[in-house]
Design an enzyme around this catalytic site. Structure first.
Site, short mmCIF file in Angstrom:
data_model
loop_
_atom_site.label_atom_id
_atom_site.label_comp_id
_atom_site.label_asym_id
_atom_site.label_seq_id
_atom_site.Cartn_x
_atom_site.Cartn_y
_atom_site.Cartn_z
N LYS A 1 35.53 38.70 27.69
CA LYS A 1 36.51 38.91 28.78
C LYS A 1 37.30 40.20 28.52
CE LYS A 1 40.32 36.26 30.78
NZ LYS A 1 41.41 36.37 29.80
N SER B 1 24.75 29.80 14.52
CA SER B 1 24.92 28.35 14.31
C SER B 1 23.88 27.86 13.31
CB SER B 1 24.70 27.56 15.61
OG SER B 1 24.82 26.17 15.37
N TYR C 1 25.79 18.81 16.28
CA TYR C 1 25.11 19.95 16.90
C TYR C 1 25.04 19.77 18.41
CZ TYR C 1 21.34 23.45 17.48
OH TYR C 1 20.57 24.53 17.85
#
Ligand code: UDP
Length: 315
Positions: free
Chosen positions: A108, A78, A148
């Protein structure tokens, strides 16, 4: 025995690259991923010759494919400095939301444990001080920091949902201001700004009157806390940071004294919109659950960081 395999997103970034080093040293096979919009290849160059490291140039906001099995995922991709997320608001929102969704899906599918990087920004401009994990925050969703803050809040929500509804093994770290070698010189955050200005003999740009506070954690301490959190069995958010709080004005004076450049001076500038007035982590939970607390005081951490900035700041 096959090495444990870990995917680290944001691998070429400041914290991501330190995590790559740590996991390599712990004997893991590390798959680094970064789209390089704020990453720096120099941070991980030394890992490329290693057999236990590989790198994918990829944007995790798009479908993420990793061949083979995975034991762990660390999601650290990020933009993370206020200037970066002002310049890249949509990417910031996408990597926290779509990127996190992709990585949860990957976790997953691979039956991997995933730790996501959240932030003290989920507390916004906090009305509770210091901030404990049970505080819900004071965030302006449509302010300049909203892209953000809200991406990270969504990230926490979807991570908990995968934990609750899919039984996925998830970990959430709320990272407070962290510093150290490999921070980008021009990332706009206060420490790179002050070090580069002091080294160049320019004005240290204090925003507002400098009475706002932050609490700065040295990167090695943070990495140790993240390593412990990943191995713990605790799925709720944990604050990691150094509780030693300081005003930005005092911080400027410490850097001026350390760099000792007679040409450097203090230069007051307007305070950005929604700049939090105070920030200090309550780390009781990290102490209790992880047996963790910071070991580097600011004097030691700043001296180590100064060595780095001396090498990379061009005068
Ligand atoms: N700040 C400053 N001068 C600068 C950059 C930042 O005074 O050149 C201030 C900023 O307004 C904030 C604090 O330093 O109050 C920390 O800012 P930073 O961008 O490092 O991260 P934040 O903690 O706000 O996310």
């Amino acid at each position: 025995m096959q090495k444990k395999r870990i995917l680290i997103t944001g691998a070429a970034g400041f914290i991501g690259s330190h995590l790559c080093d740590r996991y390599i040293n712990e004997g893991y096979y590390v798959i680094g991923m970064d789209n390089m919009i704020t990453g720096n290849i120099a941070n991980i160059e030394h890992l490329f010759p290693l057999e236990s490291f590989e790198f994918y140039h990829h944007d995790v906001s798009k479908f993420v494919h990793v061949p083979g099995n995975l034991d762990y995922i660390l999601h650290f991709a990020s933009p993370a400095s206020p200037i970066d997320y002002l310049k890249m608001p949509i990417q910031t929102l996408k990597v926290g939301s779509l990127g996190t969704h992709n990585l949860l899906g990957l976790a997953k599918a691979k039956n991997a444990r995933i730790l996501i990087a959240s932030t003290s920004e989920v507390y916004g401009d906090p009305l509770e001080h210091p901030q404990t994990e049970s505080y819900w925050g004071n965030v302006n969703p449509i302010g300049p920091r909203g892209v953000y803050d809200e991406a990270k809040r969504f990230q926490e929500a979807i991570t908990m949902a995968y934990h609750t509804y899919h039984g996925l093994e998830t970990r959430i770290v709320r990272i407070f201001n962290t510093y150290g070698p490999r921070m980008r010189v021009e990332d706009g955050r206060v420490l790179p700004a002050f070090f580069s200005q002091a080294i160049r003999g320019e004005g240290l740009t204090i925003f507002g009157d400098g009475s706002q506070t932050r609490s700065f954690c040295y990167v090695d301490d943070l990495v140790e806390g993240i390593y412990r959190l990943m191995l713990s069995d605790y799925a709720f958010p944990v604050n990691l940071g150094n509780p030693a709080e300081i005003t930005i004005r005092q911080f400027a004076d410490e850097i001026l004294a350390l760099v000792n450049n007679p040409k450097a001076y203090i230069d007051f500038r307007p305070l950005p919109v929604d700049d939090p007035k105070q920030r200090q982590p309550d780390i009781t939970k990290a102490r209790e659950i992880l047996g963790w607390e910071p070991k580097f005081d600011r004097k030691t951490g700043l001296a180590l960081t100064y060595e780095y900035f001396k090498k990379v700041v061009t005068v």
